[in-house]
Design a protein around this motif. Structure first.
Motif, PDB file in Angstrom:
ATOM      1  N   GLY A  20      -2.376  -4.846  -6.114  1.00  0.00           N
ATOM      2  CA  GLY A  20      -3.508  -5.348  -6.113  1.00  0.00           C
ATOM      3  C   GLY A  20      -4.057  -6.386  -6.484  1.00  0.00           C
ATOM      4  N   ILE A  21      -3.495  -6.885  -7.615  1.00  0.00           N
ATOM      5  CA  ILE A  21      -3.747  -8.181  -8.332  1.00  0.00           C
ATOM      6  C   ILE A  21      -3.025  -9.322  -7.392  1.00  0.00           C
ATOM      7  N   SER A  22      -2.128  -9.175  -6.917  1.00  0.00           N
ATOM      8  CA  SER A  22      -1.386 -10.110  -6.090  1.00  0.00           C
ATOM      9  C   SER A  22      -2.015 -10.240  -4.703  1.00  0.00           C
ATOM     10  N   GLY A  23      -3.061  -9.237  -4.552  1.00  0.00           N
ATOM     11  CA  GLY A  23      -3.578  -9.414  -3.264  1.00  0.00           C
ATOM     12  C   GLY A  23      -2.954  -8.694  -1.982  1.00  0.00           C
ATOM     13  N   ARG A  24      -1.963  -7.939  -2.267  1.00  0.00           N
ATOM     14  CA  ARG A  24      -1.025  -7.357  -1.206  1.00  0.00           C
ATOM     15  C   ARG A  24      -1.986  -6.044  -0.685  1.00  0.00           C
ATOM     16  N   SER A  25      -1.606  -5.618   0.490  1.00  0.00           N
ATOM     17  CA  SER A  25      -2.204  -4.529   1.316  1.00  0.00           C
ATOM     18  C   SER A  25      -2.156  -3.331   0.559  1.00  0.00           C
ATOM     19  N   LYS A  26      -2.888  -2.426   1.011  1.00  0.00           N
ATOM     20  CA  LYS A  26      -2.726  -0.938   0.187  1.00  0.00           C
ATOM     21  C   LYS A  26      -1.409  -0.165   0.906  1.00  0.00           C
ATOM     22  N   GLU A  27      -1.466  -0.518   2.195  1.00  0.00           N
ATOM     23  CA  GLU A  27      -0.605   0.040   2.996  1.00  0.00           C
ATOM     24  C   GLU A  27       0.776  -0.328   2.651  1.00  0.00           C
ATOM     25  N   ILE A  28       1.210  -0.938   1.724  1.00  0.00           N
ATOM     26  CA  ILE A  28       2.738  -1.024   1.523  1.00  0.00           C
ATOM     27  C   ILE A  28       3.153  -0.120   0.329  1.00  0.00           C
ATOM     28  N   CYS A  29       2.380   0.800  -0.096  1.00  0.00           N
ATOM     29  CA  CYS A  29       2.577   1.911  -1.203  1.00  0.00           C
ATOM     30  C   CYS A  29       4.006   2.702  -0.739  1.00  0.00           C
ATOM     31  N   PRO A  30       4.858   2.486  -1.788  1.00  0.00           N
ATOM     32  CA  PRO A  30       6.117   2.764  -1.660  1.00  0.00           C
ATOM     33  C   PRO A  30       6.431   4.377  -2.001  1.00  0.00           C
ATOM     34  N   PHE A  31       5.338   5.179  -2.499  1.00  0.00           N
ATOM     35  CA  PHE A  31       5.386   6.398  -2.888  1.00  0.00           C
ATOM     36  C   PHE A  31       4.969   7.385  -1.836  1.00  0.00           C
ATOM     37  N   GLN A  32       5.795   8.667  -1.513  1.00  0.00           N
ATOM     38  CA  GLN A  32       5.472   9.475  -0.690  1.00  0.00           C
ATOM     39  C   GLN A  32       4.713  10.781  -0.967  1.00  0.00           C
ATOM     40  N   THR A  33       5.079  11.088  -2.286  1.00  0.00           N
ATOM     41  CA  THR A  33       4.346  12.501  -2.916  1.00  0.00           C
ATOM     42  C   THR A  33       3.239  11.984  -3.570  1.00  0.00           C
ATOM     43  N   SER A  34       2.207  13.179  -3.134  1.00  0.00           N
ATOM     44  CA  SER A  34       0.838  12.966  -3.289  1.00  0.00           C
ATOM     45  C   SER A  34       0.401  12.501  -4.747  1.00  0.00           C
ATOM     46  N   ASP A  35       0.953  12.873  -5.659  1.00  0.00           N
ATOM     47  CA  ASP A  35       0.694  12.737  -7.079  1.00  0.00           C
ATOM     48  C   ASP A  35       0.926  11.043  -7.494  1.00  0.00           C
ATOM     49  N   THR A  36       2.357  10.777  -7.055  1.00  0.00           N
ATOM     50  CA  THR A  36       2.571   9.289  -7.601  1.00  0.00           C
ATOM     51  C   THR A  36       1.735   8.307  -6.545  1.00  0.00           C
ATOM     52  N   ARG A  37       1.701   8.870  -5.333  1.00  0.00           N
ATOM     53  CA  ARG A  37       0.750   7.855  -4.173  1.00  0.00           C
ATOM     54  C   ARG A  37      -0.445   7.810  -4.745  1.00  0.00           C
ATOM     55  N   SER A  38      -1.100   8.898  -5.216  1.00  0.00           N
ATOM     56  CA  SER A  38      -2.474   8.907  -6.051  1.00  0.00           C
ATOM     57  C   SER A  38      -2.548   7.872  -7.118  1.00  0.00           C
ATOM     58  N   GLU A  39      -1.537   8.034  -7.819  1.00  0.00           N
ATOM     59  CA  GLU A  39      -1.578   6.928  -9.249  1.00  0.00           C
ATOM     60  C   GLU A  39      -1.525   5.491  -8.707  1.00  0.00           C
ATOM     61  N   TRP A  40      -0.642   5.589  -7.652  1.00  0.00           N
ATOM     62  CA  TRP A  40      -0.447   3.792  -7.261  1.00  0.00           C
ATOM     63  C   TRP A  40      -1.702   3.315  -6.795  1.00  0.00           C
ATOM     64  N   LEU A  41      -2.467   4.103  -5.891  1.00  0.00           N
ATOM     65  CA  LEU A  41      -3.680   3.778  -5.197  1.00  0.00           C
ATOM     66  C   LEU A  41      -4.500   3.671  -6.368  1.00  0.00           C
ATOM     67  N   GLY A  42      -4.628   4.626  -7.340  1.00  0.00           N
ATOM     68  CA  GLY A  42      -5.715   4.409  -8.249  1.00  0.00           C
ATOM     69  C   GLY A  42      -5.388   3.020  -9.197  1.00  0.00           C
TER      70      GLY A  42
END
Length: 58
Positions: A20-42
């Protein structure tokens, strides 16, 4: 002495924040499981708030 690995959720949050700080898209989230994906998006959302508030200077 062995080093302990960091908690996966903490690491996911930190990686999302960095994206997020580097201005990248949130679509690049590398995680598939809901818990880790949720933390990444947070972390991503937190970084975007910090950027809007001007906390982070690039």
């Amino acid at each position: 002495m062995k080093r302990q690995k960091r908690d996966k959720l903490t690491r996911a949050h930190a990686k999302g924040y960095q994206a997020g700080i580097s201005g990248r898209s949130k679509e690049i989230c590398p995680f598939q499981t809901s818990d880790t994906r949720s933390e990444w998006l947070g972390g991503y959302r937190e970084a975007m708030e910090d950027r809007q508030l001007g906390v982070v200077v690039r």
